[in-house]
Design a protein around this motif. Structure first.
Motif, PDB file in Angstrom:
ATOM      1  N   GLY A 139       0.766  -1.301  -0.043  1.00  0.00           N
ATOM      2  CA  GLY A 139       0.077   0.183   0.042  1.00  0.00           C
ATOM      3  C   GLY A 139       0.710   1.290  -0.197  1.00  0.00           C
ATOM      4  N   ILE A 140       0.171   2.223   0.027  1.00  0.00           N
ATOM      5  CA  ILE A 140       0.642   3.916   0.068  1.00  0.00           C
ATOM      6  C   ILE A 140       0.054   4.368   1.095  1.00  0.00           C
ATOM      7  CG2 ILE A 140       0.875   5.954  -1.172  1.00  0.00           C
ATOM      8  CD1 ILE A 140       0.773   4.261  -3.665  1.00  0.00           C
ATOM      9  N   THR A 141       0.821   4.963   2.067  1.00  0.00           N
ATOM     10  CA  THR A 141       0.506   5.674   3.228  1.00  0.00           C
ATOM     11  C   THR A 141       0.598   7.371   2.957  1.00  0.00           C
ATOM     12  OG1 THR A 141       2.460   5.817   4.572  1.00  0.00           O
ATOM     13  CG2 THR A 141       1.149   3.938   4.836  1.00  0.00           C
ATOM     14  N   ILE A 142      -0.288   8.013   3.405  1.00  0.00           N
ATOM     15  CA  ILE A 142      -0.329   9.414   3.518  1.00  0.00           C
ATOM     16  C   ILE A 142      -0.846  10.142   4.910  1.00  0.00           C
ATOM     17  CG2 ILE A 142      -2.727   9.614   2.343  1.00  0.00           C
ATOM     18  CD1 ILE A 142      -1.528  12.332   1.114  1.00  0.00           C
ATOM     19  N   ASP A 143       0.201  10.871   5.219  1.00  0.00           N
ATOM     20  CA  ASP A 143      -0.179  11.695   6.547  1.00  0.00           C
ATOM     21  C   ASP A 143       0.100  13.123   6.197  1.00  0.00           C
ATOM     22  OD1 ASP A 143      -0.404  12.293   9.139  1.00  0.00           O
ATOM     23  OD2 ASP A 143       1.076  11.380  10.229  1.00  0.00           O
ATOM     24  N   ILE A 144      -1.335  13.807   6.313  1.00  0.00           N
ATOM     25  CA  ILE A 144      -1.194  15.311   6.031  1.00  0.00           C
ATOM     26  C   ILE A 144      -1.485  15.978   7.280  1.00  0.00           C
ATOM     27  CG2 ILE A 144      -2.453  17.241   4.871  1.00  0.00           C
ATOM     28  CD1 ILE A 144      -3.797  15.316   2.927  1.00  0.00           C
ATOM     29  N   GLY A 145      -0.061  16.701   7.669  1.00  0.00           N
ATOM     30  CA  GLY A 145       0.062  17.232   8.728  1.00  0.00           C
ATOM     31  C   GLY A 145      -0.253  18.724   8.344  1.00  0.00           C
ATOM     32  N   GLY A 146      -0.075  19.797   9.215  1.00  0.00           N
ATOM     33  CA  GLY A 146      -0.021  21.037   9.014  1.00  0.00           C
ATOM     34  C   GLY A 146       0.763  21.836   8.130  1.00  0.00           C
TER      35      GLY A 146
END
Length: 510
Positions: free
Chosen positions: A132-139
């Motif tokens: 899979g591909i992870t994405i973590d959008i922070g500020g």
């Protein structure tokens, strides 16, 4: 006896959190407190990448309020980490020094790789997704990883997050049409710079507050009947449709939208545009939520140090062992009944009464392990408690449909109750799937009767269809009186299933 408590202070670009965990009897960490402050430090990072005094003072003030909570809980250890807003600041050393001097916390500044790695580590240890591909959008930054066969293969940290995108492209609270077009073009250009993303055709796993809020809004609009966001899945079409809904709301309406935190009302559209663009770039129709993220990844790293492994060998099994601890499941009894159930199904197959696939046998084993677990709360209404507990509890490694299937099988008391539990989600299962759920539930209800006193008296089973009657032979090692009573009560479920009378013959074989 007081349990050991641990905590993580997570200093992000948008929010600062103090999360307190307690180590339970199974050795797993359970979240017991979660304190949040919407500090938006990224807004105090000026054009020279200096974190201004107002932002530093706000961070210190927040940490001081957190330390009062931490002192009250008498924590064994506290880890404090900071991400993009501090990492991107040219005066980062001064910030870290002041925090250490003025508060109880010594802050560890995470690198781009560490921030991405911890998110990946959390996903592979809390889901059953192998590629899979992870994405973590922070500020202030967005971390993306690719993993295959549960091993990290690629990572990248983009120098933009929901807050910086909003600040750079949107003048008001919500984007105008031309601002949205410019924002989308920028996101697509940035994502397009990573060759390994293009047409990867892997599920995208969202981590963090923006993904969680998107999922929660979707659940609220659908009147989703069960609790929990972990491993909840949306399609690309659903993301696009939800974006259209969000863009049609006023800012005041968004602040009142169910499932959306008021302090993220102005950030949800930029974040959703990133999720939509990434799924399009990857060419996937699966956007999956992971409730576990950076903070959990830090604890999983401790697991690696302690046991010398990089991931749980089987995430679902770990979750079931955790439930065994939480609900005081008798492991020997559960294993014995599971083995009896598998033997019973093998005999049914031999007599051409059923046919189980490998996946359906896994469903049977899971249901057997937690069958009637609701008696932990109340014996009289254990079926309802079993269904509610399992349908609404996060079970790492299981998507919502499989979790519900386990709840339906484990709570089985009859066809009418099953029909009632299925009513809100009829479309989740085909007629054949519903029939197999009923079959497995009836099998387990009957087989549990064969070990009703938890003495493991049944050594083996045999079966034949004789004169239109299903005859079951139970070879026993001790007196079978209580078991005979219970099987007589519960054989009706098997009789209704196969539309024939059932006779159970208990005997000793010397």
């Amino acid at each position: 006896m007081d349990k050991d408590k641990y905590a993580i202070v997570d200093i992000g670009s948008n929010t600062i959190r103090l999360v307190i965990y307690e180590r339970d009897a199974s050795g797993r960490m359970k979240e017991v407190e979660n304190v949040k402050a919407a500090a938006r430090l990224r807004n105090y990072l000026n054009e020279e990448n200096v974190l201004e005094e107002q932002g530093i003072a706000l961070m210190i003030q927040t940490l001081k309020s957190f330390q009062e909570v931490a002192r009250h809980h008498k924590l064994k250890t506290v880890s404090a980490v900071a991400t993009a807003a501090v990492r991107q600041a040219v005066n980062k050393n001064e910030i870290l020094l002041r925090a250490e001097r003025e508060t109880d916390f010594r802050i560890r500044l995470l690198s781009e790789y560490e921030e991405a790695y911890y998110g990946y580590l959390a996903v592979i240890n809390s889901t059953s997704i192998t590629d899979g591909i992870t994405i973590d959008i922070g500020g202030g930054s967005t971390e993306i990883t690719m993993f295959r066969d549960r091993e990290l293969k690629e990572y990248h940290s983009f120098p933009f997050g929901a807050l910086s995108l909003k600040k750079g492209f949107v003048k008001g609270d919500l984007p105008e049409e031309h601002e949205r077009a410019a924002l989308s073009a920028h996101i697509e250009s940035e994502l397009g710079s990573l060759a390994w993303l293009k047409d990867a055709q892997l599920p995208v796993i969202g981590i963090g507050g923006s993904a969680r809020n998107l999922i929660q809004v979707n659940q609220a609009l659908k009147e989703y009947p069960f609790a929990g966001v972990h491993q909840y899945e949306m399609t690309l079409g659903e993301i696009s449709s939800l974006l259209g809904y969000l863009e049609g709301q006023t800012f005041e309406d968004l602040q009142r939208t169910d499932g959306l935190s008021k302090d993220r009302a102005d950030l949800i559209i930029p974040a959703a545009l990133v999720f939509e663009a990434l799924c399009s770039e990857v060419k996937t129709n699966a956007f999956v939520m992971s409730r576990k993220g950076l903070r959990d990844g830090i604890f999983y790293e401790d697991l690696i140090r302690e046991y010398g492994i990089s991931a749980y060998p089987n995430v679902v099994e770990e979750s079931f062992y955790e439930m065994a601890s939480d609900f005081r499941i008798d492991m020997n009894h559960a294993i014995s009944v599971t083995n009896l159930a598998l033997e019973f199904v093998r005999l049914l197959e031999k007599n051409q009464l059923v046919s189980y696939t490998g996946k359906e046998l896994i469903d049977l084993k899971r249901g057997a392990f937690v069958f009637n677990v609701g008696q932990y709360i109340d014996h009289e209404s254990s079926s309802r408690h079993t269904f509610y507990l399992l349908a609404n509890r996060t079970i790492d490694g299981m998507n919502h449909k499989d979790r519900l299937k386990t709840a339906l099988v484990a709570s089985y008391v009859g066809k009418s109750a099953l029909k009632q539990y299925l009513e809100p989600v009829q479309e989740w299962f085909t007629k054949d799937e519903q029939r197999m759920i009923r079959t497995t539930g009836a099998v387990l209800k009957f087989v549990y009767s064969l070990n009703s006193t938890k003495r493991d008296i049944v050594k083996s089973l045999n079966m034949e269809v004789k004169g239109g009657t299903l005859v079951i032979y139970a070879d026993c090692r001790a007196d079978w009186g209580p078991e005979a009573y219970q099987t007589e009560k519960n054989k009706k479920h098997v009789e209704k299933l196969f539309r024939m009378p059932v006779e159970v013959i208990f005997h000793h074989s010397d």
